[in-house]
Design an enzyme around this catalytic site. Sequence first.
Site, PDB file in Angstrom:
ATOM      1  N   TYR A  43      75.344 -29.670  49.458  1.00  0.00           N
ATOM      2  CA  TYR A  43      76.195 -30.757  48.724  1.00  0.00           C
ATOM      3  C   TYR A  43      75.302 -31.622  47.844  1.00  0.00           C
ATOM      4  CZ  TYR A  43      80.599 -32.472  47.083  1.00  0.00           C
ATOM      5  OH  TYR A  43      81.812 -32.853  46.407  1.00  0.00           O
ATOM      6  N   LYS A  93      79.689 -38.291  44.250  1.00  0.00           N
ATOM      7  CA  LYS A  93      81.117 -38.742  44.838  1.00  0.00           C
ATOM      8  C   LYS A  93      81.074 -40.294  45.439  1.00  0.00           C
ATOM      9  CE  LYS A  93      83.148 -34.861  43.995  1.00  0.00           C
ATOM     10  NZ  LYS A  93      84.498 -34.864  42.699  1.00  0.00           N
TER      11      LYS A  93
HETATM   12  P1  NAD Z   1      87.777 -26.391  39.176  1.00  0.00           P
HETATM   13  O1  NAD Z   1      86.541 -25.540  39.056  1.00  0.00           O
HETATM   14  O2  NAD Z   1      89.027 -25.847  39.327  1.00  0.00           O
HETATM   15  O3  NAD Z   1      87.862 -27.694  38.266  1.00  0.00           O
HETATM   16  C1  NAD Z   1      86.751 -28.445  37.864  1.00  0.00           C
HETATM   17  C2  NAD Z   1      87.152 -28.751  36.535  1.00  0.00           C
HETATM   18  O4  NAD Z   1      86.097 -29.723  36.113  1.00  0.00           O
HETATM   19  C3  NAD Z   1      87.214 -27.716  35.788  1.00  0.00           C
HETATM   20  O5  NAD Z   1      88.676 -27.704  34.907  1.00  0.00           O
HETATM   21  C4  NAD Z   1      86.111 -28.117  34.375  1.00  0.00           C
HETATM   22  O6  NAD Z   1      86.643 -27.724  33.228  1.00  0.00           O
HETATM   23  C5  NAD Z   1      86.201 -29.559  34.755  1.00  0.00           C
HETATM   24  N1  NAD Z   1      85.023 -30.029  34.257  1.00  0.00           N
HETATM   25  C6  NAD Z   1      83.478 -30.051  34.596  1.00  0.00           C
HETATM   26  N2  NAD Z   1      82.864 -30.526  33.524  1.00  0.00           N
HETATM   27  C7  NAD Z   1      83.545 -31.146  32.610  1.00  0.00           C
HETATM   28  C8  NAD Z   1      83.283 -31.859  31.327  1.00  0.00           C
HETATM   29  N3  NAD Z   1      82.111 -32.157  31.062  1.00  0.00           N
HETATM   30  N4  NAD Z   1      84.470 -32.264  30.685  1.00  0.00           N
HETATM   31  C9  NAD Z   1      85.952 -31.949  31.157  1.00  0.00           C
HETATM   32  N5  NAD Z   1      86.022 -31.089  32.050  1.00  0.00           N
HETATM   33  C10 NAD Z   1      85.043 -30.928  33.013  1.00  0.00           C
HETATM   34  O7  NAD Z   1      87.464 -26.786  40.614  1.00  0.00           O
HETATM   35  P2  NAD Z   1      88.161 -28.019  41.667  1.00  0.00           P
HETATM   36  O8  NAD Z   1      87.402 -27.586  43.019  1.00  0.00           O
HETATM   37  O9  NAD Z   1      89.463 -27.733  41.732  1.00  0.00           O
HETATM   38  O10 NAD Z   1      87.640 -29.259  41.341  1.00  0.00           O
HETATM   39  C11 NAD Z   1      88.411 -30.505  40.792  1.00  0.00           C
HETATM   40  C12 NAD Z   1      87.982 -31.775  41.706  1.00  0.00           C
HETATM   41  O11 NAD Z   1      88.258 -31.696  42.953  1.00  0.00           O
HETATM   42  C13 NAD Z   1      86.423 -31.952  41.508  1.00  0.00           C
HETATM   43  O12 NAD Z   1      86.322 -33.317  41.368  1.00  0.00           O
HETATM   44  C14 NAD Z   1      85.944 -31.584  42.862  1.00  0.00           C
HETATM   45  O13 NAD Z   1      84.616 -32.225  43.165  1.00  0.00           O
HETATM   46  C15 NAD Z   1      86.884 -32.020  43.622  1.00  0.00           C
HETATM   47  N6  NAD Z   1      86.732 -31.535  44.980  1.00  0.00           N
HETATM   48  C16 NAD Z   1      86.957 -30.225  45.256  1.00  0.00           C
HETATM   49  C17 NAD Z   1      87.031 -29.541  46.575  1.00  0.00           C
HETATM   50  C18 NAD Z   1      87.048 -28.097  46.781  1.00  0.00           C
HETATM   51  O14 NAD Z   1      86.431 -27.785  47.990  1.00  0.00           O
HETATM   52  N7  NAD Z   1      87.317 -27.352  45.895  1.00  0.00           N
HETATM   53  C19 NAD Z   1      86.721 -30.712  47.710  1.00  0.00           C
HETATM   54  C20 NAD Z   1      86.969 -31.880  47.309  1.00  0.00           C
HETATM   55  C21 NAD Z   1      86.821 -32.331  46.115  1.00  0.00           C
END
Ligand code: NAD
Length: 254
Positions: free
Chosen positions: A156, A163
């Site tokens: 990570y 984060k």
């Molecule tokens: P995802 O790939 O579906 O979404 C990530 C999004 O970030 C995408 O829509 C992408 O277009 C956007 N993004 C990245 N750079 C960008 C920029 N410069 N401008 C605008 N948008 C931008 O993945 P996800 O897992 O749904 O991620 C959403 C959030 O959830 C993130 O913050 C991620 O860290 C967090 N999260 C995810 C998990 C997991 O296991 N999937 C766990 C905890 C937290």
Amino acid sequence: MGFLDGRRVLITGVASYRSLAYGIAKAMYREGAQLAFTYQNNKLKDRVRKIANDFGSDIVLPCDVSEDESINDLFLHLSKFWLKFDGFVHAIAYASNDQLNGDYVESITREGFSVAHNVTSYSFVALAKACRNMLSTCSSLVTLTYLGSVRAIPNYNVMGLAKASLEANMRYMARSLGAEGIRVNAISSGPVRTLAASGIMNFKQMLSYCKDKSPMCRNVTIDEIGNVAAFLCSDLSSGITGEVIYVDAGFSVV
Ligand code: NAD
């Protein structure tokens, strides 16, 4: 009657039907919220448009959060539809794949650190700063974080630091905006297979480890994340701000 009837919420970070932001939009739509959506770039435009359509929305606007101009344009365009609205969901994070792979000290670079913090953490307050005067006095801002902010999780890496910064950012935003009736919280989600998650080396192992060790013996779903985000954007959570709420099948307590 849904508990978000009449609320207007902007959803960022939808990239696919697996996105946490998709689960969040689904729950908020079910509870009666009117939604607007952003997409990062033209590659995602049609997909986000289609998803917005599923949720009865034709407000679909571009925003790359790494550029102030793009953020300012977003709210300029949004103000043509909504003069005021009731909050936004920040579901955005980014670090290049080479940063999320192998030994932390070896892999981290100044550029990788800077990009991860800029897109993952600064963007949350940058959005709030740009739309502060459009937010109603019962607004809620929600971001998504992960346990890697407080524990050193394999691969990570720099995203854990970003984060941690995001969570601190959330608390300072809660303090800054609280007197205006704007609440700010974070959901710490357990691992879910999404596009962003696929950039983390050995993500499959993370999923099966969490499943094996969590009290509930399973991983969480985007619907469960969505329900908590909907709750946080509603009056049901009116006394909660500055919190990180874990939605991880209990993994963080064992
Ligand atoms: P995802 O790939 O579906 O979404 C990530 C999004 O970030 C995408 O829509 C992408 O277009 C956007 N993004 C990245 N750079 C960008 C920029 N410069 N401008 C605008 N948008 C931008 O993945 P996800 O897992 O749904 O991620 C959403 C959030 O959830 C993130 O913050 C991620 O860290 C967090 N999260 C995810 C998990 C997991 O296991 N999937 C766990 C905890 C937290």
